[in-house]
Design a protein around this motif. Structure first.
Motif, PDB file in Angstrom:
ATOM      1  N   PHE A 171       4.116   5.721  -5.577  1.00 47.90           N
ATOM      2  CA  PHE A 171       4.360   5.735  -7.023  1.00 47.90           C
ATOM      3  C   PHE A 171       3.167   6.159  -7.861  1.00 47.90           C
ATOM      4  O   PHE A 171       3.338   6.562  -9.009  1.00 47.90           O
ATOM      5  N   ILE A 172       1.979   6.070  -7.336  1.00 42.91           N
ATOM      6  CA  ILE A 172       0.790   6.447  -8.096  1.00 42.91           C
ATOM      7  C   ILE A 172       0.235   7.742  -7.514  1.00 42.91           C
ATOM      8  O   ILE A 172      -0.143   7.800  -6.351  1.00 42.91           O
ATOM      9  N   LYS A 173       0.190   8.756  -8.321  1.00 43.55           N
ATOM     10  CA  LYS A 173      -0.366  10.043  -7.892  1.00 43.55           C
ATOM     11  C   LYS A 173      -1.879  10.009  -8.093  1.00 43.55           C
ATOM     12  O   LYS A 173      -2.370   9.799  -9.189  1.00 43.55           O
ATOM     13  N   SER A 174      -2.593  10.182  -7.007  1.00 45.50           N
ATOM     14  CA  SER A 174      -4.040  10.090  -7.104  1.00 45.50           C
ATOM     15  C   SER A 174      -4.674  11.414  -6.686  1.00 45.50           C
ATOM     16  O   SER A 174      -4.283  12.022  -5.704  1.00 45.50           O
TER      17      SER A 174
ATOM     18  N   SER B  35       0.824  -1.213   0.000  1.00 46.20           N
ATOM     19  CA  SER B  35       0.000   0.000   0.000  1.00 46.20           C
ATOM     20  C   SER B  35       0.858   1.262   0.000  1.00 46.20           C
ATOM     21  O   SER B  35       0.556   2.224  -0.719  1.00 46.20           O
ATOM     22  N   VAL B  36       1.917   1.268   0.809  1.00 43.11           N
ATOM     23  CA  VAL B  36       2.809   2.437   0.844  1.00 43.11           C
ATOM     24  C   VAL B  36       3.490   2.626  -0.502  1.00 43.11           C
ATOM     25  O   VAL B  36       3.627   3.762  -0.988  1.00 43.11           O
TER      26      VAL B  36
ATOM     27  N   SER C 290      -8.261  11.462  -6.865  1.00 41.60           N
ATOM     28  CA  SER C 290      -9.623  11.109  -6.475  1.00 41.60           C
ATOM     29  C   SER C 290      -9.615  10.242  -5.217  1.00 41.60           C
ATOM     30  O   SER C 290      -8.651   9.546  -4.917  1.00 41.60           O
ATOM     31  N   MET C 291     -10.691  10.308  -4.501  1.00 42.37           N
ATOM     32  CA  MET C 291     -10.831   9.533  -3.278  1.00 42.37           C
ATOM     33  C   MET C 291     -10.917   8.047  -3.568  1.00 42.37           C
ATOM     34  O   MET C 291     -10.426   7.222  -2.805  1.00 42.37           O
ATOM     35  N   TRP C 292     -11.561   7.667  -4.678  1.00 40.01           N
ATOM     36  CA  TRP C 292     -11.708   6.257  -5.035  1.00 40.01           C
ATOM     37  C   TRP C 292     -10.360   5.615  -5.342  1.00 40.01           C
ATOM     38  O   TRP C 292     -10.115   4.475  -4.954  1.00 40.01           O
ATOM     39  N   LEU C 293      -9.498   6.312  -6.025  1.00 39.30           N
ATOM     40  CA  LEU C 293      -8.174   5.769  -6.333  1.00 39.30           C
ATOM     41  C   LEU C 293      -7.325   5.657  -5.063  1.00 39.30           C
ATOM     42  O   LEU C 293      -6.569   4.704  -4.889  1.00 39.30           O
ATOM     43  N   LEU C 294      -7.486   6.613  -4.155  1.00 41.39           N
ATOM     44  CA  LEU C 294      -6.778   6.553  -2.879  1.00 41.39           C
ATOM     45  C   LEU C 294      -7.237   5.340  -2.063  1.00 41.39           C
ATOM     46  O   LEU C 294      -6.418   4.620  -1.479  1.00 41.39           O
ATOM     47  N   LEU C 295      -8.546   5.063  -2.038  1.00 42.03           N
ATOM     48  CA  LEU C 295      -9.053   3.882  -1.346  1.00 42.03           C
ATOM     49  C   LEU C 295      -8.582   2.591  -2.009  1.00 42.03           C
ATOM     50  O   LEU C 295      -8.290   1.604  -1.326  1.00 42.03           O
TER      51      LEU C 295
END
Length: 90
Positions: free
Chosen positions: A20-23, A14-15, A25-30
């Motif tokens: 590495f992935i810039k998000s 998860s870390v 939106s809240m859905w992508l963060l979840l």
């Protein structure tokens, strides 16, 4: 020890995804936090069992295991039918 490895791998994954992935939106963060949350859920203690992973394993073994149990206890010869068939065989 096995539980700590599972939790460590889930949180590390998860870390790494968060790094590495810039998000935006809240859905992508979840979605990025999901591996750590699932690992945390699996190693969470449940009172009669060791943890949730053990509970899921026991439920799986119950539903996929043998369904017909044969009694071979101390009173197996108390059944009259078994007693009469046993005498005929001797």
């Amino acid at each position: 020890m096995f539980d700590a490895v599972i939790l460590g791998i889930g949180i590390a994954f998860s870390v790494a995804m968060l790094a590495f992935i810039k998000s935006n939106s809240m859905w992508l963060l979840l979605l990025e936090l999901t591996p750590g949350l699932v690992a945390l859920l699996l190693v969470m203690p449940v009172p009669p069992y060791h943890n949730v992973m053990t509970l899921i394993g026991n439920i799986y073994r119950f539903y996929t295991g043998r369904r017909q149990y044969y009694w071979k206890g101390w009173c197996v010869c108390d059944d009259p039918e078994r007693r009469s068939s046993r005498r005929k065989n001797f």
